[in-house]
Design a protein around this motif. Sequence first.
Motif, PDB file in Angstrom:
ATOM      1  N   ARG A  73     -11.469   7.467 -13.718  1.00 46.65           N
ATOM      2  CA  ARG A  73     -12.291   6.350 -13.622  1.00 46.65           C
ATOM      3  C   ARG A  73     -11.769   5.311 -12.996  1.00 46.65           C
ATOM      4  NH1 ARG A  73     -14.055   7.433 -19.151  1.00 46.65           N
ATOM      5  NH2 ARG A  73     -14.678   9.619 -19.011  1.00 46.65           N
ATOM      6  N   TYR A  74     -10.559   4.957 -12.463  1.00 50.16           N
ATOM      7  CA  TYR A  74      -9.955   4.020 -11.572  1.00 50.16           C
ATOM      8  C   TYR A  74      -8.769   4.335 -11.240  1.00 50.16           C
ATOM      9  CZ  TYR A  74      -7.641   1.553 -15.446  1.00 50.16           C
ATOM     10  OH  TYR A  74      -6.884   1.356 -16.491  1.00 50.16           O
ATOM     11  N   VAL A  75      -8.345   3.869 -10.038  1.00 52.12           N
ATOM     12  CA  VAL A  75      -7.136   3.773  -9.500  1.00 52.12           C
ATOM     13  C   VAL A  75      -6.885   2.205  -9.026  1.00 52.12           C
ATOM     14  CG1 VAL A  75      -5.446   4.573  -7.679  1.00 52.12           C
ATOM     15  CG2 VAL A  75      -7.062   6.363  -8.999  1.00 52.12           C
ATOM     16  N   LYS A  76      -5.978   1.522  -9.476  1.00 54.58           N
ATOM     17  CA  LYS A  76      -5.810   0.162  -8.882  1.00 54.58           C
ATOM     18  C   LYS A  76      -4.448   0.145  -8.149  1.00 54.58           C
ATOM     19  CE  LYS A  76      -8.487  -1.889 -12.604  1.00 54.58           C
ATOM     20  NZ  LYS A  76      -8.447  -2.511 -13.854  1.00 54.58           N
ATOM     21  N   LEU A  77      -4.142  -0.752  -7.115  1.00 57.46           N
ATOM     22  CA  LEU A  77      -2.932  -0.882  -6.556  1.00 57.46           C
ATOM     23  C   LEU A  77      -2.764  -2.276  -6.537  1.00 57.46           C
ATOM     24  CD1 LEU A  77      -3.756   1.486  -3.450  1.00 57.46           C
ATOM     25  CD2 LEU A  77      -2.497   2.057  -5.464  1.00 57.46           C
ATOM     26  N   ASP A  78      -1.578  -2.826  -6.593  1.00 51.62           N
ATOM     27  CA  ASP A  78      -1.357  -4.125  -6.522  1.00 51.62           C
ATOM     28  C   ASP A  78      -0.093  -4.080  -5.821  1.00 51.62           C
ATOM     29  OD1 ASP A  78      -0.908  -7.127  -6.916  1.00 51.62           O
ATOM     30  OD2 ASP A  78       0.193  -6.784  -8.927  1.00 51.62           O
ATOM     31  N   PRO A  79       0.094  -4.580  -4.749  1.00 50.30           N
ATOM     32  CA  PRO A  79      -1.011  -5.290  -3.953  1.00 50.30           C
ATOM     33  C   PRO A  79      -2.170  -4.173  -3.557  1.00 50.30           C
ATOM     34  CG  PRO A  79       0.827  -5.411  -2.486  1.00 50.30           C
ATOM     35  CD  PRO A  79       1.302  -4.862  -3.513  1.00 50.30           C
ATOM     36  N   GLU A  80      -3.298  -4.458  -3.454  1.00 51.69           N
ATOM     37  CA  GLU A  80      -4.254  -3.577  -2.930  1.00 51.69           C
ATOM     38  C   GLU A  80      -4.046  -3.039  -1.578  1.00 51.69           C
ATOM     39  OE1 GLU A  80      -8.875  -2.538  -3.717  1.00 51.69           O
ATOM     40  OE2 GLU A  80      -7.604  -3.704  -5.070  1.00 51.69           O
ATOM     41  N   GLN A  81      -3.523  -3.757  -0.794  1.00 49.70           N
ATOM     42  CA  GLN A  81      -3.220  -3.369   0.746  1.00 49.70           C
ATOM     43  C   GLN A  81      -1.573  -3.270   0.843  1.00 49.70           C
ATOM     44  OE1 GLN A  81      -5.211  -2.223   3.172  1.00 49.70           O
ATOM     45  NE2 GLN A  81      -7.073  -2.352   1.697  1.00 49.70           N
ATOM     46  N   PRO A  82      -1.126  -1.746   0.521  1.00 52.18           N
ATOM     47  CA  PRO A  82       0.341  -1.723   0.404  1.00 52.18           C
ATOM     48  C   PRO A  82       0.973  -2.163   2.101  1.00 52.18           C
ATOM     49  CG  PRO A  82      -0.788   0.368  -0.205  1.00 52.18           C
ATOM     50  CD  PRO A  82      -1.676  -0.711   0.347  1.00 52.18           C
ATOM     51  N   LYS A  83       2.153  -2.784   1.985  1.00 54.88           N
ATOM     52  CA  LYS A  83       2.941  -3.263   3.247  1.00 54.88           C
ATOM     53  C   LYS A  83       3.950  -2.799   3.129  1.00 54.88           C
ATOM     54  CE  LYS A  83       0.203  -7.618   3.487  1.00 54.88           C
ATOM     55  NZ  LYS A  83      -0.820  -6.977   3.876  1.00 54.88           N
ATOM     56  N   ARG A  84       4.842  -2.714   4.348  1.00 55.95           N
ATOM     57  CA  ARG A  84       6.330  -2.341   4.636  1.00 55.95           C
ATOM     58  C   ARG A  84       7.143  -3.031   3.716  1.00 55.95           C
ATOM     59  NH1 ARG A  84       4.337  -3.057   9.844  1.00 55.95           N
ATOM     60  NH2 ARG A  84       3.967  -1.173  10.913  1.00 55.95           N
ATOM     61  N   SER A  85       8.364  -2.274   3.340  1.00 56.59           N
ATOM     62  CA  SER A  85       9.353  -3.137   2.598  1.00 56.59           C
ATOM     63  C   SER A  85       8.804  -3.659   1.290  1.00 56.59           C
ATOM     64  CB  SER A  85      10.017  -3.844   3.304  1.00 56.59           C
ATOM     65  OG  SER A  85      10.550  -3.201   4.522  1.00 56.59           O
ATOM     66  N   THR A  86       7.734  -3.167   0.655  1.00 60.32           N
ATOM     67  CA  THR A  86       7.586  -3.703  -0.662  1.00 60.32           C
ATOM     68  C   THR A  86       7.198  -2.516  -1.575  1.00 60.32           C
ATOM     69  OG1 THR A  86       4.947  -3.391  -0.415  1.00 60.32           O
ATOM     70  CG2 THR A  86       5.979  -5.392   0.645  1.00 60.32           C
ATOM     71  N   LYS A  87       7.067  -3.150  -2.936  1.00 59.14           N
ATOM     72  CA  LYS A  87       6.923  -2.440  -4.063  1.00 59.14           C
ATOM     73  C   LYS A  87       5.214  -2.513  -4.389  1.00 59.14           C
ATOM     74  CE  LYS A  87       9.746  -1.991  -7.116  1.00 59.14           C
ATOM     75  NZ  LYS A  87      10.956  -1.500  -7.926  1.00 59.14           N
ATOM     76  N   VAL A  88       4.553  -1.305  -4.669  1.00 56.03           N
ATOM     77  CA  VAL A  88       3.317  -1.172  -5.124  1.00 56.03           C
ATOM     78  C   VAL A  88       3.150  -0.505  -6.486  1.00 56.03           C
ATOM     79  CG1 VAL A  88       1.048  -0.205  -4.578  1.00 56.03           C
ATOM     80  CG2 VAL A  88       2.493  -0.762  -2.670  1.00 56.03           C
ATOM     81  N   HIS A  89       2.501  -1.439  -7.316  1.00 57.24           N
ATOM     82  CA  HIS A  89       2.196  -0.831  -8.724  1.00 57.24           C
ATOM     83  C   HIS A  89       0.890  -0.282  -8.841  1.00 57.24           C
ATOM     84  CE1 HIS A  89       2.582  -0.893 -12.933  1.00 57.24           C
ATOM     85  NE2 HIS A  89       1.112  -1.258 -12.969  1.00 57.24           N
TER      86      HIS A  89
END
Length: 183
Positions: A73-89
């Motif tokens: 149904r959906y896949v949401k990323l936060d932040p939507e554009q992953p970046k180095r050295s970050t956490k993605v939900h």
Amino acid sequence: MRLLALLALGCVQACAAFAIGEQMRLVVQEATGIFGGIDVGLGSVARAPLGKNRTLNDIIRDVSEESDLLDIRYVKLDPEQPKRSTKVHVNALAYVKEHIDSATANIKVKYGFITLLNRNYDLCKELQTNLNKTCPVDAGPIEVSVDVDIPGFIPPGWFHLDATAWRDSDEKQLGHILADVRF
């Protein structure tokens, strides 16, 4: 849904699977713990128009067949554009159409034309280890919410992910997603 979570996590983690020599081996081992079955190689691009070919977000496409056992149904990323050295939900929702006792996923990850990962993963084992969920999975909705750390040493460029999963008992496809991420 566990497959969906694994696929979503794999998209993000597989992008982190590029490094040189020993670093690459260590990153792939780490990625396999979360999304080990994802191979950033996108599988058969020619196959995509035959399926749903539906955009789930800025980087992930659902190219599953209508008859697949999982309706993402959906896949949401936060932040939507992953970046180095970050956490993605990652938050995902899917509907499982039929009972699944066990399943396997093939994950392919490519950096340009270089295949970094092409491996099969036991989805039930990965779900238990990384999401504290177990098989079997009954028909119905499944929601997944997980945080993924993106390493800081990922080189600049495009990473391509191709993740396909199937039920072990009859090899019926659960789903197929493609992702493209630029670091």
